[in-house]
Design a protein around this motif. Sequence first.
Motif, PDB file in Angstrom:
ATOM      1  N   SER A 108      10.354  25.095   1.026  1.00 27.76           N
ATOM      2  CA  SER A 108      10.265  23.668   1.353  1.00 27.76           C
ATOM      3  C   SER A 108      10.041  23.427   2.837  1.00 27.76           C
ATOM      4  N   LEU A 112       8.533  19.724   4.943  1.00 29.75           N
ATOM      5  CA  LEU A 112       9.497  18.696   5.322  1.00 29.75           C
ATOM      6  C   LEU A 112       8.924  17.761   6.383  1.00 29.75           C
ATOM      7  N   ASP A 113       9.249  16.488   6.258  1.00 31.81           N
ATOM      8  CA  ASP A 113       8.857  15.501   7.260  1.00 31.81           C
ATOM      9  C   ASP A 113       9.894  15.456   8.378  1.00 31.81           C
ATOM     10  N   ASP A 116      13.262  14.170   7.613  1.00 28.61           N
ATOM     11  CA  ASP A 116      14.151  15.027   6.836  1.00 28.61           C
ATOM     12  C   ASP A 116      14.962  15.965   7.717  1.00 28.61           C
ATOM     13  N   TYR A 260      16.511  26.567  10.511  1.00 28.64           N
ATOM     14  CA  TYR A 260      16.880  25.392   9.721  1.00 28.64           C
ATOM     15  C   TYR A 260      18.239  25.634   9.057  1.00 28.64           C
ATOM     16  N   MET A 300      18.976  20.080   8.044  1.00 31.99           N
ATOM     17  CA  MET A 300      18.166  19.511   6.965  1.00 31.99           C
ATOM     18  C   MET A 300      18.935  18.356   6.338  1.00 31.99           C
ATOM     19  N   SER A 302      17.638  16.039   3.931  1.00 33.89           N
ATOM     20  CA  SER A 302      17.302  15.711   2.543  1.00 33.89           C
ATOM     21  C   SER A 302      18.306  16.351   1.589  1.00 33.89           C
ATOM     22  N   PRO A 305      15.940  19.323  -0.911  1.00 34.44           N
ATOM     23  CA  PRO A 305      14.718  19.981  -0.425  1.00 34.44           C
ATOM     24  C   PRO A 305      14.264  21.149  -1.283  1.00 34.44           C
TER      25      PRO A 305
END
Length: 321
Positions: A108, A112-113, A116, A260, A300, A302, A305
């Motif tokens: 993912s 990711l934006d 996020d 991340y 992260m 979200s 994800p």
Amino acid sequence: MTPYAMLVADIGGTRARFALLDESGSPERVRILAVADFAGPAEAIQAYLTEVGCPGLQAAAIALAGPVHDEVVGLTNGAWTFARADLKARLGLNRLLLLNDFTALALSLPQLDAADLHQVGGGEPIELAPKAVLGPGTGLGVSGVLFDRGHWLALTGEGGHCSLSPADARESTILALARLEFDHVSAERLLSGSGLPLLHRLVAEVDGRRSEPLSTAEIVARAVAGNDVQCRAVIDTFCAMLGSVAGNLALTLGAQGGMYVGGGIIPRLGELFDHSPFRARFEAKGRFAAYLAAIPTYVMLSPTPALLGAAHALADSEACP
């Protein structure tokens, strides 16, 4: 054929997340169910399909918190055990893909934006450089992605079970106490939802404080509220040790595309994590401190994800039976 004929799932030790893929391959109709409420994944998936009104499936990609290579698969920190062939037959699937939950989470990362993610500390990612991910949830997941010939390739491993090493005398004492109880003290043993109550007890002993039995949720809540010195000390120790593990992972993978942090615990810490020793410990690698200072670390945000990663994996496996 229903337009929602493909399912993706992310199943951890505590929660199972499900979604159906729309015509563009994006997860929709996301639901989060408690693992303890169901006997196994077939029952949970059937309950989900009933809830969202989907009559049947053609294919599924299921990410699980545990090894997925054998015919019989089980959750490392959960009660579910099932046979791959039985699950495929019970759900009437033409295609079933099983993958480790952090393999899916790693897949993912390129999708990711900015919304996020929350960056902690400095650094800038190098485009198409390896990305690393780890996350304390019920257990501790570890993975990463490498870019090769136009594709992001995810790593599958069990890095959360590597030996945990101390960074100072206080942590050496904490780990020495843990070794009185366990033959092997892995990173997951202390740096996870299942391990945080143990770390709470050990830190209290080392710091000379009385320790009352608390759940992971209670420890986190008290630390965030700022009204419990002991819980704050535990979370600071937790974040410091996690920073050391993250720095080791970034060095091992050459993760100049970013480090991340996922899982269910860290996003709940909010600003407490920003001001924790995590980033300083991430960079504290002697001659390679400058190397790590240039690598960004992200939380992260979200909640689902890994469903994006599972959808990516399912699309890549379309040519497989």
